[in-house]
Design a protein around this motif. Sequence first.
Motif, PDB file in Angstrom:
ATOM      1  N   ALA A   1       3.870   1.476  -1.284  1.00  0.00           N
ATOM      2  CA  ALA A   1       4.440   1.578  -2.626  1.00  0.00           C
ATOM      3  C   ALA A   1       3.418   2.104  -3.624  1.00  0.00           C
ATOM      4  O   ALA A   1       3.738   2.938  -4.485  1.00  0.00           O
ATOM      5  CB  ALA A   1       4.963   0.213  -3.067  1.00  0.00           C
ATOM      6  N   ALA A   2       2.168   1.635  -3.506  1.00  0.00           N
ATOM      7  CA  ALA A   2       1.119   2.116  -4.405  1.00  0.00           C
ATOM      8  C   ALA A   2       0.858   3.595  -4.189  1.00  0.00           C
ATOM      9  O   ALA A   2       0.645   4.363  -5.147  1.00  0.00           O
ATOM     10  CB  ALA A   2      -0.157   1.309  -4.198  1.00  0.00           C
TER      11      ALA A   2
ATOM     12  N   ALA B   1       3.036   5.788  -3.123  1.00  0.00           N
ATOM     13  CA  ALA B   1       4.162   6.536  -3.670  1.00  0.00           C
ATOM     14  C   ALA B   1       4.067   6.645  -5.186  1.00  0.00           C
ATOM     15  O   ALA B   1       4.339   7.706  -5.764  1.00  0.00           O
ATOM     16  CB  ALA B   1       5.468   5.850  -3.262  1.00  0.00           C
ATOM     17  N   ARG B   2       3.641   5.545  -5.836  1.00  0.00           N
ATOM     18  CA  ARG B   2       3.483   5.597  -7.297  1.00  0.00           C
ATOM     19  C   ARG B   2       2.388   6.573  -7.699  1.00  0.00           C
ATOM     20  O   ARG B   2       2.515   7.299  -8.688  1.00  0.00           O
ATOM     21  CB  ARG B   2       3.167   4.194  -7.824  1.00  0.00           C
ATOM     22  CG  ARG B   2       4.348   3.244  -7.793  1.00  0.00           C
ATOM     23  CD  ARG B   2       4.065   2.012  -8.632  1.00  0.00           C
ATOM     24  NE  ARG B   2       2.896   1.275  -8.137  1.00  0.00           N
ATOM     25  CZ  ARG B   2       2.985   0.281  -7.254  1.00  0.00           C
ATOM     26  NH1 ARG B   2       4.171  -0.072  -6.758  1.00  0.00           N
ATOM     27  NH2 ARG B   2       1.904  -0.361  -6.868  1.00  0.00           N
ATOM     28  N   ALA B   3       1.291   6.591  -6.919  1.00  0.00           N
ATOM     29  CA  ALA B   3       0.195   7.514  -7.231  1.00  0.00           C
ATOM     30  C   ALA B   3       0.646   8.959  -7.079  1.00  0.00           C
ATOM     31  O   ALA B   3       0.284   9.826  -7.892  1.00  0.00           O
ATOM     32  CB  ALA B   3      -0.997   7.229  -6.316  1.00  0.00           C
ATOM     33  N   ARG B   4       1.450   9.234  -6.060  1.00  0.00           N
ATOM     34  CA  ARG B   4       1.924  10.606  -5.872  1.00  0.00           C
ATOM     35  C   ARG B   4       2.864  11.022  -7.001  1.00  0.00           C
ATOM     36  O   ARG B   4       2.809  12.155  -7.484  1.00  0.00           O
ATOM     37  CB  ARG B   4       2.628  10.735  -4.512  1.00  0.00           C
ATOM     38  CG  ARG B   4       1.663  10.715  -3.325  1.00  0.00           C
ATOM     39  CD  ARG B   4       2.367  11.141  -2.056  1.00  0.00           C
ATOM     40  NE  ARG B   4       3.414  10.181  -1.683  1.00  0.00           N
ATOM     41  CZ  ARG B   4       3.219   9.130  -0.919  1.00  0.00           C
ATOM     42  NH1 ARG B   4       1.996   8.867  -0.465  1.00  0.00           N
ATOM     43  NH2 ARG B   4       4.192   8.324  -0.599  1.00  0.00           N
ATOM     44  N   ARG B   5       3.722  10.097  -7.436  1.00  0.00           N
ATOM     45  CA  ARG B   5       4.625  10.403  -8.543  1.00  0.00           C
ATOM     46  C   ARG B   5       3.858  10.667  -9.833  1.00  0.00           C
ATOM     47  O   ARG B   5       4.169  11.580 -10.598  1.00  0.00           O
ATOM     48  CB  ARG B   5       5.637   9.280  -8.736  1.00  0.00           C
ATOM     49  CG  ARG B   5       6.729   9.217  -7.679  1.00  0.00           C
ATOM     50  CD  ARG B   5       7.898   8.374  -8.143  1.00  0.00           C
ATOM     51  NE  ARG B   5       7.479   6.985  -8.436  1.00  0.00           N
ATOM     52  CZ  ARG B   5       7.507   6.005  -7.545  1.00  0.00           C
ATOM     53  NH1 ARG B   5       7.914   6.246  -6.305  1.00  0.00           N
ATOM     54  NH2 ARG B   5       7.144   4.786  -7.885  1.00  0.00           N
ATOM     55  N   SER B   6       2.821   9.834 -10.067  1.00  0.00           N
ATOM     56  CA  SER B   6       2.007  10.037 -11.259  1.00  0.00           C
ATOM     57  C   SER B   6       1.293  11.387 -11.228  1.00  0.00           C
ATOM     58  O   SER B   6       1.192  12.076 -12.221  1.00  0.00           O
ATOM     59  CB  SER B   6       0.975   8.905 -11.372  1.00  0.00           C
ATOM     60  OG  SER B   6       1.622   7.645 -11.515  1.00  0.00           O
TER      61      SER B   6
ATOM     62  N   ARG C   1       0.828  -1.214   0.000  1.00  0.00           N
ATOM     63  CA  ARG C   1       0.000   0.000   0.000  1.00  0.00           C
ATOM     64  C   ARG C   1       0.856   1.256   0.000  1.00  0.00           C
ATOM     65  O   ARG C   1       0.534   2.253  -0.653  1.00  0.00           O
ATOM     66  CB  ARG C   1      -0.944  -0.010   1.214  1.00  0.00           C
ATOM     67  CG  ARG C   1      -2.098  -0.974   1.053  1.00  0.00           C
ATOM     68  CD  ARG C   1      -3.173  -0.799   2.099  1.00  0.00           C
ATOM     69  NE  ARG C   1      -2.712  -1.210   3.413  1.00  0.00           N
ATOM     70  CZ  ARG C   1      -2.590  -0.408   4.442  1.00  0.00           C
ATOM     71  NH1 ARG C   1      -2.861   0.887   4.336  1.00  0.00           N
ATOM     72  NH2 ARG C   1      -2.176  -0.871   5.614  1.00  0.00           N
TER      73      ARG C   1
END
Length: 281
Positions: free
Chosen positions: A268-269, A271-276, A266
């Motif tokens: 990691a997900a 962090a990916r959403a924030r980067r996107s 969760r």
Amino acid sequence: MSYEFMRRALLVVAASGVAGALLSCWLVHMGWSLMGDAVSHAVLPGVVIAALIGIPFAVGALVAALVAVTLIGAVRESGTVREDAAMGIVFTALFSLGLVLIARFPSQQDLHSILFGSVLGVRDSDLVQVLAVSAFTVIVLLVFRRDLIMLAFDRLHAHTMGLRTRALTGLLLATLATATVAGVQSVGVILVVATLIIPGATAQLVADTMRGTMILAVVVALVGGVTGLYAGYYADLPPGPVVVLAQAVIFTAAQLFAPRRGVIPRAAAGARARRSGMMAA
């Protein structure tokens, strides 16, 4: 496995583990964890009285568990206190009664074996009792699986569909009593609540359906039980607490690494959403 006492211990751990694991799926989903704690502690006076009068411990424990469930229901229905308070009052009172009986008759019972289990000292008669109550628990939960699942997910809908929700609730409480009796022999009165909660809580972190939760809960109970039994034997430690620790380690791993509900996936997900989001901005 060349020792007979280890073979008996393995059968007890496996049978009580399967029964407790299946029931834990309902206890966790319905928020009945405290009920499991209450009943597990309340069987102590029944076990002591059974030993004093020379009857099978399973009979005394089962009677005490049913008395505890009845008393909790009576106090709750009176409307004077909340359900959690009723459970706290009943299980502490009965547990204290058991301790008083042990203090009054010190030569008749081994306090350590009652509180923390004595799976390596299981006799043939104890094994038969555990297998019988475990089989009853498993059969009831599997035969009434569909109705109990409907009760757990939507009690009102189950009632409108014509199911006898009060009878089903009583049946679930009866299986709680029998699963507790099975677990007392392997991990003792104090720790049996862990075997009634940890497998189901672990499985719910991974599985998405009740069927998957039940299967995974049984796997967790068996792996933790066998691992704890062997680790306790070779490390010269009491097997009951080690079994609970082994299950707790499995829960911790699921809490951290479960694909969708684990802490690390969760994070990691997120962090990916924030980067996107930053890239889109």
